[in-house]
Design a protein around this motif. Structure first.
Motif, PDB file in Angstrom:
ATOM      1  N   HIS A 156      31.760  29.526   5.514  1.00 52.97           N
ATOM      2  CA  HIS A 156      31.085  30.010   4.323  1.00 52.97           C
ATOM      3  C   HIS A 156      31.686  31.266   4.047  1.00 52.97           C
ATOM      4  CE1 HIS A 156      28.135  26.806   4.665  1.00 52.97           C
ATOM      5  NE2 HIS A 156      27.982  26.863   3.489  1.00 52.97           N
ATOM      6  N   GLU A 157      31.763  32.358   4.879  1.00 58.38           N
ATOM      7  CA  GLU A 157      32.517  33.571   4.723  1.00 58.38           C
ATOM      8  C   GLU A 157      33.980  33.564   4.290  1.00 58.38           C
ATOM      9  OE1 GLU A 157      32.068  36.667   7.589  1.00 58.38           O
ATOM     10  OE2 GLU A 157      30.112  36.050   8.159  1.00 58.38           O
TER      11      GLU A 157
ATOM     12  N   LEU B  10      27.011  26.233  14.535  1.00 66.79           N
ATOM     13  CA  LEU B  10      26.312  27.192  13.578  1.00 66.79           C
ATOM     14  C   LEU B  10      27.032  28.473  13.419  1.00 66.79           C
ATOM     15  CD1 LEU B  10      22.543  26.997  14.504  1.00 66.79           C
ATOM     16  CD2 LEU B  10      23.483  26.179  12.330  1.00 66.79           C
ATOM     17  N   GLU B  11      27.875  28.923  14.492  1.00 60.59           N
ATOM     18  CA  GLU B  11      28.873  29.967  14.117  1.00 60.59           C
ATOM     19  C   GLU B  11      29.900  29.666  13.130  1.00 60.59           C
ATOM     20  OE1 GLU B  11      30.022  31.730  17.735  1.00 60.59           O
ATOM     21  OE2 GLU B  11      27.885  32.100  18.413  1.00 60.59           O
TER      22      GLU B  11
ATOM     23  N   VAL C 185      23.006  20.744   9.703  1.00 61.76           N
ATOM     24  CA  VAL C 185      22.162  21.888   9.163  1.00 61.76           C
ATOM     25  C   VAL C 185      21.025  21.706   8.172  1.00 61.76           C
ATOM     26  CG1 VAL C 185      22.471  24.188   7.961  1.00 61.76           C
ATOM     27  CG2 VAL C 185      24.145  23.737   9.851  1.00 61.76           C
ATOM     28  N   ASN C 186      21.321  20.732   7.492  1.00 61.35           N
ATOM     29  CA  ASN C 186      20.356  20.477   6.473  1.00 61.35           C
ATOM     30  C   ASN C 186      19.309  19.657   6.979  1.00 61.35           C
ATOM     31  OD1 ASN C 186      21.489  21.714   4.422  1.00 61.35           O
ATOM     32  ND2 ASN C 186      22.470  19.906   3.530  1.00 61.35           N
TER      33      ASN C 186
ATOM     34  N   PHE D 274      29.958  27.148  11.182  1.00 64.69           N
ATOM     35  CA  PHE D 274      29.469  26.874   9.945  1.00 64.69           C
ATOM     36  C   PHE D 274      29.363  27.987   8.976  1.00 64.69           C
ATOM     37  CE2 PHE D 274      25.918  26.036   6.873  1.00 64.69           C
ATOM     38  CZ  PHE D 274      26.317  24.660   6.427  1.00 64.69           C
ATOM     39  N   ASP D 275      28.862  29.268   9.747  1.00 68.17           N
ATOM     40  CA  ASP D 275      28.558  30.556   9.073  1.00 68.17           C
ATOM     41  C   ASP D 275      29.886  31.119   8.603  1.00 68.17           C
ATOM     42  OD1 ASP D 275      25.747  30.320   9.050  1.00 68.17           O
ATOM     43  OD2 ASP D 275      25.621  31.455  10.770  1.00 68.17           O
ATOM     44  N   ALA D 276      30.803  30.983   9.598  1.00 70.34           N
ATOM     45  CA  ALA D 276      32.174  31.539   9.295  1.00 70.34           C
ATOM     46  C   ALA D 276      33.033  30.915   8.362  1.00 70.34           C
ATOM     47  CB  ALA D 276      32.873  31.631  10.468  1.00 70.34           C
TER      48      ALA D 276
ATOM     49  N   GLU E 139      34.203  31.828   0.433  1.00 66.75           N
ATOM     50  CA  GLU E 139      33.610  32.520  -0.723  1.00 66.75           C
ATOM     51  C   GLU E 139      34.947  33.274  -1.514  1.00 66.75           C
ATOM     52  OE1 GLU E 139      31.008  34.036  -2.931  1.00 66.75           O
ATOM     53  OE2 GLU E 139      30.539  33.325  -1.074  1.00 66.75           O
TER      54      GLU E 139
ATOM     55  N   ARG F  78      27.465  27.093  18.882  1.00 61.75           N
ATOM     56  CA  ARG F  78      28.822  27.373  18.385  1.00 61.75           C
ATOM     57  C   ARG F  78      29.341  26.674  17.165  1.00 61.75           C
ATOM     58  NH1 ARG F  78      34.043  25.781  22.274  1.00 61.75           N
ATOM     59  NH2 ARG F  78      35.693  26.593  20.718  1.00 61.75           N
TER      60      ARG F  78
END
Length: 162
Positions: free
Chosen positions: A124-125, A117-118, A62-63, A120-122, A128, A115
């Motif tokens: 983070h959620e 990226l999805e 991602v980075n 990766f975002d999940a 939290e 997939r």
């Protein structure tokens, strides 16, 4: 063996207990904090079916975008065989793909998939509320200060390694 230890040397023995004044204290406390954080992040990633070692590679992708495997070795602190296994796992799950590098027949760049990226975002959620647990004992302004201080320790201004 104890006769080889100079008198008074025991006062500065390194521990990871609060109040340790040894020169190793900071590193030992950072290690203990890392273990706690890794445990919490592992808990966040488990339901998603990935481990911290997989997530470390996804962070790099991602980075930095598509990244050759040898650079992933350096970036994640893994070894060549370990990165191969991690990328194999990510490919099997459809989270990353290997692609040929133009001009270098032997090199393969690893690229995150939609997939990936999805996930990766999940992640983070999911992380939290667990991350909030890590700093629950701090005063309201202290988590931001801790991040600032750790960032300065991890990324010194004059550091040319990263």
């Amino acid at each position: 063996m104890t006769s080889d230890v100079p008198q008074g040397a025991t006062a500065a023995r390194a521990t990871d207990r609060p109040g340790d004044g040894s020169p190793f204290a900071l590193g030992l406390l950072l290690r203990r904090a890392h273990w706690r954080a890794a445990t919490v992040m592992t808990e966040a990633l488990r339901p998603l079916g990935v481990e911290l070692r997989h997530f470390a590679v996804l962070i790099e992708l991602v980075n930095h975008g598509p990244t050759v495997q040898r650079d992933l070795v350096a970036a994640t602190g893994s070894d060549k065989a370990g990165i191969m296994r991690i990328v194999d796992d990510l490919e099997r799950r459809g989270l990353a793909v290997r692609k040929a590098v133009p001009g270098d027949r032997r090199a393969r760049a690893v690229e995150i998939t939609p997939r990936g990226l999805e996930l990766f975002d999940a992640a983070h959620e999911a992380a939290e509320p667990l991350a909030e647990r890590l700093v629950a004992d701090l005063a309201p302004d202290e988590p931001a200060r801790l991040m600032e201080l750790l960032t300065r320790v991890a990324h010194p201004v004059d550091d040319t390694t990263g």
